[in-house]
Structures are given as structure tokens and as C-alpha cells.
Design a protein around this motif. Structure first.
Motif, PDB file in Angstrom:
ATOM      1  N   SER A 212       0.809  -1.227   0.000  1.00 18.98           N
ATOM      2  CA  SER A 212       0.000   0.000   0.000  1.00 18.98           C
ATOM      3  C   SER A 212       0.834   1.265   0.000  1.00 18.98           C
ATOM      4  O   SER A 212       0.402   2.310  -0.466  1.00 18.98           O
ATOM      5  N   ARG A 213       2.039   1.190   0.578  1.00 26.60           N
ATOM      6  CA  ARG A 213       2.874   2.394   0.732  1.00 26.60           C
ATOM      7  C   ARG A 213       4.313   1.954   0.981  1.00 26.60           C
ATOM      8  O   ARG A 213       4.607   0.758   1.027  1.00 26.60           O
TER       9      ARG A 213
ATOM     10  N   ILE B  88       8.056   0.813   1.005  1.00 34.15           N
ATOM     11  CA  ILE B  88       8.924  -0.006   0.161  1.00 34.15           C
ATOM     12  C   ILE B  88       8.108  -0.924  -0.756  1.00 34.15           C
ATOM     13  O   ILE B  88       8.444  -1.116  -1.920  1.00 34.15           O
TER      14      ILE B  88
ATOM     15  N   ARG C 296      -4.403  -3.616   2.303  1.00 31.33           N
ATOM     16  CA  ARG C 296      -5.627  -3.728   3.113  1.00 31.33           C
ATOM     17  C   ARG C 296      -6.388  -2.402   3.139  1.00 31.33           C
ATOM     18  O   ARG C 296      -7.352  -2.270   3.885  1.00 31.33           O
TER      19      ARG C 296
ATOM     20  N   ASP D 133      -5.483  -8.542   4.681  1.00 33.66           N
ATOM     21  CA  ASP D 133      -4.816  -8.307   5.958  1.00 33.66           C
ATOM     22  C   ASP D 133      -4.033  -9.576   6.250  1.00 33.66           C
ATOM     23  O   ASP D 133      -4.618 -10.650   6.443  1.00 33.66           O
ATOM     24  N   LEU D 134      -2.728  -9.458   6.278  1.00 30.99           N
ATOM     25  CA  LEU D 134      -1.873 -10.657   6.375  1.00 30.99           C
ATOM     26  C   LEU D 134      -1.916 -11.314   7.751  1.00 30.99           C
ATOM     27  O   LEU D 134      -1.332 -12.382   7.935  1.00 30.99           O
TER      28      LEU D 134
ATOM     29  N   TYR E 275      10.626  -5.253  18.142  1.00 29.52           N
ATOM     30  CA  TYR E 275      10.816  -5.328  16.684  1.00 29.52           C
ATOM     31  C   TYR E 275      11.988  -6.251  16.354  1.00 29.52           C
ATOM     32  O   TYR E 275      11.889  -7.114  15.472  1.00 29.52           O
TER      33      TYR E 275
ATOM     34  N   LYS F 101      11.759  -9.754  14.178  1.00 28.22           N
ATOM     35  CA  LYS F 101      12.481  -9.976  12.918  1.00 28.22           C
ATOM     36  C   LYS F 101      13.485 -11.131  13.065  1.00 28.22           C
ATOM     37  O   LYS F 101      13.780 -11.823  12.083  1.00 28.22           O
TER      38      LYS F 101
ATOM     39  N   VAL G  91      15.391   3.324   5.499  1.00 24.97           N
ATOM     40  CA  VAL G  91      14.723   3.901   4.337  1.00 24.97           C
ATOM     41  C   VAL G  91      13.689   4.961   4.768  1.00 24.97           C
ATOM     42  O   VAL G  91      12.933   4.745   5.730  1.00 24.97           O
TER      43      VAL G  91
ATOM     44  N   THR H 190      10.608   6.069   4.848  1.00 20.34           N
ATOM     45  CA  THR H 190       9.198   5.700   4.716  1.00 20.34           C
ATOM     46  C   THR H 190       8.510   6.104   6.020  1.00 20.34           C
ATOM     47  O   THR H 190       9.149   6.664   6.920  1.00 20.34           O
TER      48      THR H 190
END
Ligand code: NAP
Length: 229
Positions: free
Chosen positions: A10-11, A13, A33, A52-53, A153, A157, A184, A186
């Protein structure tokens, strides 16, 4: 015409991946989504699925929607940072659930569905090409870890990296990698981040075009250099 699947487009990357692959003449299948995401992707000429994942029913439905597809490149971009922390601050359970569901559960539901479609493209190319990439983060590297900021986070990951490695072990011909996009600019990276989405994605697309089976299960920076797990 090569085909790319972008999950979480959606936005940021993900949207930039869709933009660049379309500009390069690829057919792009992308998920979002949001209404805004759908409009942005349709304007690029991408085929859009609402998803929606973290929703098991919606992810299972994606399996039906992509039945028979062969993806030359599939990139799982969706991710959230969650509460930003310094040091080992207690984590709230609702925040833990959101971050782990998005960054770990989503890939664990979607990757088994996507891998066969990347294998199919690899087979069609005589065993060459066919890349499945998941956007991880250098912040998950235990080998490089010198800060405990944003530990939820990082933990999510790092768990994701196990998921990617497990998926790579399942891949017969396709190449499965964890990619670090760089820091990045974003919504997640913020305005002070080091590189633009354009540069990050340009470099990651080169990596995806150049990797071969020898890279299966690798953790790679956006410039192609290996990152220690
Ligand atoms: N930016 C960086 O510096 C950086 C560094 C290292 C790694 N990464 C990783 O790169 C990936 C993309 O980051 P970004 O900077 O582009 O982040 P972003 O601008 O915050 O975009 C996040 C994307 O993930 C989607 N998403 C979040 N939860 C979702 C869900 N449950 N289902 C479907 N889509 C969902 C968002 O969709 P909505 O619009 O619907 O929310 C959005 O498209 C993430 O995995 C991130 O962890 C980023």
C-alpha cells in the motif's frame, strides 16, 4: 512477461517495488488492506488483492486467488515496528501481539502458499531465477547487535529470520532470502533515514535479479552483501 507478487504494497517499500516492476514492464500482483493502497496500486496498473496478512481466512483465500500463478519474484514487505523503546522497557501484551502477528504469524501463514508459485516460475525457467524475498531487518542480526533499542521489533524480525531459513530449507529450486532494505525514508524509517525508497528498491531488485540457488537461505543487505544472522 515476468510476474512479481508484492505482499503489503500500500505504501513505503512495497509500493515502490510495485512501481519499479511495473515501470520495467512486469505484470504485478499486489496486496493491500486499504482503499488508498488499492487506488495507488491500480494507478500503476497492478492487479490488486485486498488482504490483511494477520487474517487466517484472508490469507487462505489468497491461496485460491493465486492458484495457477508462477511468480518470478515474490516479496513479502508487510511489517510493523510497534512501540519504540530504549533499553529493556516492559512490552505491552497488545503491542506484542500486533507486532508478532504481523511480522511472524503473517509470513508463517503466507510463505507456504507463495513458495509453490515461485517454484513453478523457477521450473518454467529451467531452474534459473525465481526469488522469494522477505523484508527482514539488520536490527535482527545477533552477530551485529550492539543496541537493545526497539527490542520487540528486533525479536520479531529474528523470529522471522528463522521462518525464512525454514522456508529456504523447503525450497527445491527457488531461492529464498531475507533482505535488509537499508534505513529507508518511509513512514516506518522516518524522514531522517539514510536512503530513499527508490534507491533501496532499485538495489534490492538488482540483488533479486542476480541471486542464484547458491544464495538460498542467505541474509542479504540491499547492496547484496551478506549480513551475519
Ligand atoms: N523503512 C526502513 O528503514 C526499514 C528498515 C528495515 C526493515 N524494514 C522492513 O521493510 C518492510 C517495509 O517497511 P516500510 O518502511 O515500507 O514500512 P511502512 O512504510 O510502515 O509500510 C508498512 C507496510 O506494511 C503493511 N502492513 C502492515 N501490517 C499489515 C497487515 N497486517 N496486513 C497487510 N499489510 C500490512 C502496511 O499496510 P497499511 O498501509 O495497510 O498499514 C504497509 O504497506 C517492513 O517489513 C519493515 O520492517 C524497513
Amino acid at each position: 512477461m515476468p510476474v512479481a507478487l508484492i505482499l503489503g504494497a500500500s505504501r513505503g517499500i512495497g509500493l515502490e517495488f510495485a512501481r519499479q516492476y511495473r515501470a520495467d514492464g512486469w505484470r504485478v500482483v499486489a496486496t493491500t488492506r486499504s482503499d488508498d493502497g488499492q487506488r495507488a496500486l491500480e494507478a500503476l496498473g497492478a492487479e490488486v488483492h485486498r488482504l490483511d496478512l494477520t487474517d487466517p481466512t484472508a490469507v487462505a483465500a489468497l491461496g485460491w486467488k493465486i492458484d495457477g500463478e508462477a511468480f518470478d519474484a515474490a516479496i513479502y514487505c508487510a511489517g510493523v515496528m510497534g512501540m519504540r523503546t530504549h533499553g529493556i522497557q516492559p512490552v505491552h501484551q497488545d503491542n506484542f501481539d500486533t507486532v508478532m502477528r504481523t511480522n511472524v504469524l503473517g509470513p508463517m501463514m503466507a510463505l507456504p502458499i507463495i513458495l509453490p508459485a515461485v517454484e513453478a516460475a523457477t521450473q518454467a525457467r529451467g531452474g534459473k531465477g525465481g526469488a522469494l524475498a522477505v523484508l527482514s531487518s539488520r536490527m535482527a542480526s545477533l552477530g551485529e547487535m550492539e543496541s537493545n533499542s526497539n527490542w520487540l521489533y528486533r525479536a520479531s524480525k529474528a523470529a522471522l529470520n528463522v521462518v525464512i531459513k525454514a522456508t529456504a530449507l523447503e525450497a527445491q529450486q527457488a531461492t529464498v532470502v531475507a533482505l535488509h532494505p537499508g534505513w529507508v525514508r518511509t513512514d516506518m524509517g522516518g524522514p531522517l533515514a539514510e536512503i530513499s525508497p527508490k534507491r533501496s528498491v532499485t538495489e534490492m531488485r538488482i540483488v533479486l535479479a542476480e541471486i542464484s540457488r547458491a544464495h538460498n537461505g542467505a541474509f542479504l543487505n540491499h547492496d547484496g552483501n551478506a549480513i551475519p544472522w
